[in-house]
Design an enzyme around this catalytic site. Sequence first.
Site, mmCIF file in Angstrom:
data_model
loop_
_atom_site.group_PDB
_atom_site.id
_atom_site.type_symbol
_atom_site.label_atom_id
_atom_site.label_comp_id
_atom_site.label_asym_id
_atom_site.label_seq_id
_atom_site.Cartn_x
_atom_site.Cartn_y
_atom_site.Cartn_z
ATOM 1 N N LYS A 198 -70.745 -78.904 68.732
ATOM 2 C CA LYS A 198 -70.463 -78.924 70.175
ATOM 3 C C LYS A 198 -71.659 -79.487 70.958
ATOM 4 O O LYS A 198 -71.510 -80.321 71.849
ATOM 5 C CB LYS A 198 -70.166 -77.488 70.607
ATOM 6 N N LEU A 215 -83.727 -78.262 55.691
ATOM 7 C CA LEU A 215 -83.614 -79.420 54.802
ATOM 8 C C LEU A 215 -82.745 -79.041 53.609
ATOM 9 O O LEU A 215 -82.950 -79.522 52.513
ATOM 10 C CB LEU A 215 -85.001 -79.864 54.316
ATOM 11 N N THR A 224 -75.787 -72.121 76.621
ATOM 12 C CA THR A 224 -76.203 -73.514 76.427
ATOM 13 C C THR A 224 -75.428 -74.401 77.390
ATOM 14 O O THR A 224 -74.193 -74.447 77.332
ATOM 15 C CB THR A 224 -75.931 -73.943 74.971
ATOM 16 N N ASP A 250 -68.402 -57.422 80.476
ATOM 17 C CA ASP A 250 -67.451 -58.374 79.896
ATOM 18 C C ASP A 250 -66.117 -58.205 80.609
ATOM 19 O O ASP A 250 -65.712 -57.070 80.906
ATOM 20 C CB ASP A 250 -67.279 -58.137 78.397
ATOM 21 N N LYS A 268 -71.466 -70.357 57.745
ATOM 22 C CA LYS A 268 -72.729 -70.185 57.021
ATOM 23 C C LYS A 268 -72.801 -68.726 56.580
ATOM 24 O O LYS A 268 -71.892 -67.937 56.881
ATOM 25 C CB LYS A 268 -73.904 -70.537 57.914
ATOM 26 N N CYS A 277 -72.174 -74.189 67.509
ATOM 27 C CA CYS A 277 -73.289 -74.762 68.283
ATOM 28 C C CYS A 277 -73.551 -76.242 67.979
ATOM 29 O O CYS A 277 -73.398 -77.092 68.856
ATOM 30 C CB CYS A 277 -74.550 -73.951 68.048
HETATM 31 C C1 UGA Z 1 -77.968 -72.885 65.780
HETATM 32 C C2 UGA Z 1 -79.505 -72.980 65.911
HETATM 33 O O1 UGA Z 1 -80.107 -72.902 64.623
HETATM 34 C C3 UGA Z 1 -80.049 -71.848 66.797
HETATM 35 O O2 UGA Z 1 -81.459 -72.009 66.978
HETATM 36 C C4 UGA Z 1 -79.330 -71.905 68.156
HETATM 37 O O3 UGA Z 1 -79.766 -70.854 69.005
HETATM 38 C C5 UGA Z 1 -77.824 -71.778 67.946
HETATM 39 O O4 UGA Z 1 -77.383 -72.874 67.098
HETATM 40 C C6 UGA Z 1 -77.136 -71.869 69.298
HETATM 41 O O5 UGA Z 1 -77.206 -72.932 69.921
HETATM 42 O O6 UGA Z 1 -76.629 -70.852 69.770
HETATM 43 P P1 UGA Z 1 -76.275 -71.353 64.357
HETATM 44 O O7 UGA Z 1 -75.229 -72.336 64.779
HETATM 45 O O8 UGA Z 1 -76.019 -69.893 64.546
HETATM 46 O O9 UGA Z 1 -77.671 -71.644 65.122
HETATM 47 O O10 UGA Z 1 -76.549 -71.564 62.798
HETATM 48 P P2 UGA Z 1 -77.583 -72.413 61.916
HETATM 49 O O11 UGA Z 1 -78.305 -71.473 61.040
HETATM 50 O O12 UGA Z 1 -78.390 -73.342 62.720
HETATM 51 O O13 UGA Z 1 -76.575 -73.252 60.998
HETATM 52 C C7 UGA Z 1 -75.708 -74.248 61.548
HETATM 53 C C8 UGA Z 1 -74.986 -75.004 60.438
HETATM 54 O O14 UGA Z 1 -75.893 -75.838 59.713
HETATM 55 C C9 UGA Z 1 -74.330 -74.097 59.386
HETATM 56 O O15 UGA Z 1 -73.076 -74.633 59.032
HETATM 57 C C10 UGA Z 1 -75.296 -74.164 58.219
HETATM 58 O O16 UGA Z 1 -74.709 -73.890 56.978
HETATM 59 C C11 UGA Z 1 -75.770 -75.608 58.324
HETATM 60 N N1 UGA Z 1 -77.086 -75.856 57.708
HETATM 61 C C12 UGA Z 1 -78.192 -75.229 58.172
HETATM 62 C C13 UGA Z 1 -77.186 -76.774 56.664
HETATM 63 O O17 UGA Z 1 -76.195 -77.375 56.237
HETATM 64 N N2 UGA Z 1 -78.421 -77.017 56.125
HETATM 65 C C14 UGA Z 1 -79.541 -76.393 56.571
HETATM 66 O O18 UGA Z 1 -80.646 -76.678 56.024
HETATM 67 C C15 UGA Z 1 -79.429 -75.486 57.611
#
Ligand code: UGA
Length: 429
Positions: A263, A250, A121, A30, A320, A260
């Site tokens: 963006k 869901l 990404t 880093d 989250k 993620c």
């Molecule tokens: C997301 C993807 O899930 C990963 O597979 C991916 O590797 C990552 O982006 C990335 O590109 O690096 P992440 O952003 O860490 O992962 O978190 P998620 O668990 O996907 O949640 C994203 C957002 O969606 C959160 O705000 C969460 O609260 C929301 N969410 C998730 C919902 O509102 N409803 C759901 O059913 C699931």
Amino acid sequence: MKLTIIGTGYVGLVTGTCFAEVGHHVICVDNDAEKVKLLQAGGIPIYEPGLEELVKKNVASGRLCFTASTAEGVEKSDIIFIAVPTPPQPDGSVDLSFIERVARDIAAAMNSYKIIVDKSTVPVKTGDKVAETIKRYCKARVEFDVVSNPEFLREGFAVEDLMNPDRIVVGVRSQRPVAAMKETYEPFNAPIIVTDINSAELIKHASNSFLALKISYINAISVVCEATGANVQEVATGMGMDERIGRRFLNPSLGFGGSCFPKDLSAFIKISEQCGYDFALLKEVQRINAQQMDRFVKKITDTLWVLKDKQIGVLGLAFKQNTDDVRMSPAIELCQRLLKEGARLRVHDPKAMDKAKAILPTVTYVDDMNAVAEDCDALVVATEWDEFKKLDLEKSRKAMSAPIMFDGRNLFDPQEMERLGWIYKSVGR
Ligand code: UGA
């Protein structure tokens, strides 16, 4: 195997640590010397369940080390992973300057055949650009291959996801790096799909956009549920039992956030536009997400009427559960909207309060979640932390001026909440 990971953010640090855990020798690089010092001393710059113990264990075993020198990392390994940030630009496109910089640094240090693997990404066709850049800046006449190997871990579940991946995607231009990539991932016992580089890069953006679409879909269904008296939780359960759909992602909410999905959606819309395709479907996914927040704020203002001088308790600041990350957090946006309306806020998050302090300096931070409700006119659940389900509902209700809860994550049962004397408003039911 000897592996180098450049970038010790969420993806790089967890990847490097898990590679060491399965027996590889890993150098994490880093350019932030302070961060390297912290890691060398056994500290962790982020909160991620299980990571700290794993880093300590692998540093002690001698399989994991940290350095600020890219040259050292490149010289000592045959496979170099790039895991640096690819932040958004104001127009939605991706800032690839960190990737370009690292490609030049790698090129300058190459002393033998190297496999350069992109884990960040990136927009489709970035692999070609990285290859061109390395070729241009590499003075030693050594061969190399560029590979695309997108990462699918979720923050908060990063170690679990990395150790148990659904699939490993390996995008290549020739067969030469395939055997080494398969050997690297062999201990993870996951199916490996080998594609061309462009397809591998697209798999990442297409997957994240699809998951965002799934969330926006259930959030749109929640609007119809509210209008008809149906219950979105039951609809999601019923839909999810169809294996073609599946129950995961869901969960209705006040919208998705994080570093993620927002963006990657913008980037993918932009990339499609550059290819001559108007990806209107994904623009709608964004629109539903923005509306979901508007609708939630309206629910609060419709009930409380005037927010000026009202005190509101907010549970959750992270984007989250299981993370201290507040980047693009719907919970933070909600707080900002409530502050703008003149409300005073008492907030709590199990892990994200320190990181939120710089963004929300004027709110009251409360260490105990059961003390948040004191003298509040309403309580809001903004992040889906499991521990919020154990909130002392009786104590909180009694401490409030009015027992109103707005649950943006559907953590509680509406009938039970009513029975306990709450005015309870959640999403889509
Ligand atoms: C997301 C993807 O899930 C990963 O597979 C991916 O590797 C990552 O982006 C990335 O590109 O690096 P992440 O952003 O860490 O992962 O978190 P998620 O668990 O996907 O949640 C994203 C957002 O969606 C959160 O705000 C969460 O609260 C929301 N969410 C998730 C919902 O509102 N409803 C759901 O059913 C699931």
